[in-house]
Scaffold this motif. Structure first.
Motif, PDB file in Angstrom:
ATOM      1  N   ASP A   1       0.868  -1.304   0.046  1.00 31.94           N
ATOM      2  CA  ASP A   1       0.131   0.030   0.104  1.00 31.94           C
ATOM      3  C   ASP A   1       0.836   1.265  -0.125  1.00 31.94           C
ATOM      4  OD1 ASP A   1      -2.506   1.535   0.147  1.00 31.94           O
ATOM      5  OD2 ASP A   1      -2.181   1.591   2.187  1.00 31.94           O
ATOM      6  N   LEU A   2       0.548   2.250  -0.701  1.00 32.27           N
ATOM      7  CA  LEU A   2       1.306   3.574  -0.518  1.00 32.27           C
ATOM      8  C   LEU A   2       1.001   4.529   0.413  1.00 32.27           C
ATOM      9  CD1 LEU A   2       1.277   4.324  -4.510  1.00 32.27           C
ATOM     10  CD2 LEU A   2       2.955   3.328  -3.181  1.00 32.27           C
TER      11      LEU A   2
ATOM     12  N   THR B   1      -3.329   1.503  -4.173  1.00 29.85           N
ATOM     13  CA  THR B   1      -3.424   2.735  -3.750  1.00 29.85           C
ATOM     14  C   THR B   1      -4.625   3.698  -4.172  1.00 29.85           C
ATOM     15  OG1 THR B   1      -2.393   5.045  -4.020  1.00 29.85           O
ATOM     16  CG2 THR B   1      -2.549   3.749  -5.796  1.00 29.85           C
TER      17      THR B   1
END
Length: 231
Positions: free
Chosen positions: A51-52, A79
């Motif tokens: 995940d960003l 994201t």
């Protein structure tokens, strides 16, 4: 196969872990960038789902750091910020694929299986159909070996089509996802049509067969099946 899922929302992470384990994967969770960075350098994984939006060290920082240290494990970015700039940054820093939230779980599993089959490619992640090839890192597009020069917007439209092969793409979707416009009117419709016409001339003008099709009154589709052509 062993997968590291890096997601700070613990309910989401646990749900992904349970679902992926049901698919036969061994899943390790990390809830922060620091934890992910430590695990990547002390354990072996076949795929990293990253995940960003993470507390502390974000996903971009984690990705950049592990690639600089020579880690070649395939990385799938997750994201909610599905912008062209974010995608470009992810490809440049060494991502192998990119999935925008919200996503269908089956799509995530499919992307993971593709990465497992392919492994990390030193040539960069690619998309393609028939004899058309797109390298997402070098931004090099060829058809039957012929180089195709695209503008940034044309590249974004073509990438959008290639990620939805055989699916109907409506102008509303292009307006919101490629042009980042929530309100679509006649001027933007005309701009979209002009870009697709230019893209068609570059992609389909050499007699190799049409790939970009118009579905009358509905939108567009990229397909190597001529039967989809409705106009």
């Amino acid at each position: 196969m062993r997968i590291l899922v890096v997601e700070d929302e613990q309910k989401v992470a646990r749900a992904l872990q349970e679902g992926l384990q049901d698919e036969g994967f061994s899943v390790v969770l990390a809830f922060s960038g620091e934890d992910a960075f430590f695990r990547i350098h002390t354990e072996d994984f076949d795929v990293i789902v990253l995940d960003l939006m993470l507390p502390g060290r974000d996903g971009f920082e984690v990705l950049s750091a592990v690639r600089q240290r020579g880690v070649k494990t395939p990385v799938l970015l997750l994201t909610a910020r599905d912008t062209l700039e974010d995608r470009d940054r992810g490809w440049r820093q060494g991502a192998d694929d990119y999935l925008a939230k919200p996503f269908a779980f089956d799509e995530l599993v499919s992307r993971i299986r593709i990465l497992l089959r392919r492994g990390h490619s030193t040539d960069g992640p690619r998309l393609g159909i028939a004899d058309l090839d797109m390298n997402l890192v070098t931004r090099r597009v060829t058809r039957a070996g012929r180089m195709i020069d695209l503008t940034a917007r044309e590249f974004a439209v073509l990438e959008y089509f290639l990620r939805r092969q055989g699916q109907l793409v409506r102008r509303d979707s292009l307006a919101s996802d490629v042009w980042n416009e929530t309100m679509r009117g006649t001027p933007l419709n005309n701009v979209i049509d002009v870009h697709i016409a230019r893209l068609r001339r570059k992609i389909d003008s050499d007699g190799s067969g049409k790939l970009i099709h118009t579905v009358r009154g509905m939108g567009f589709m990229i397909s190597d099946r001529a039967a989809t052509e409705s106009t």
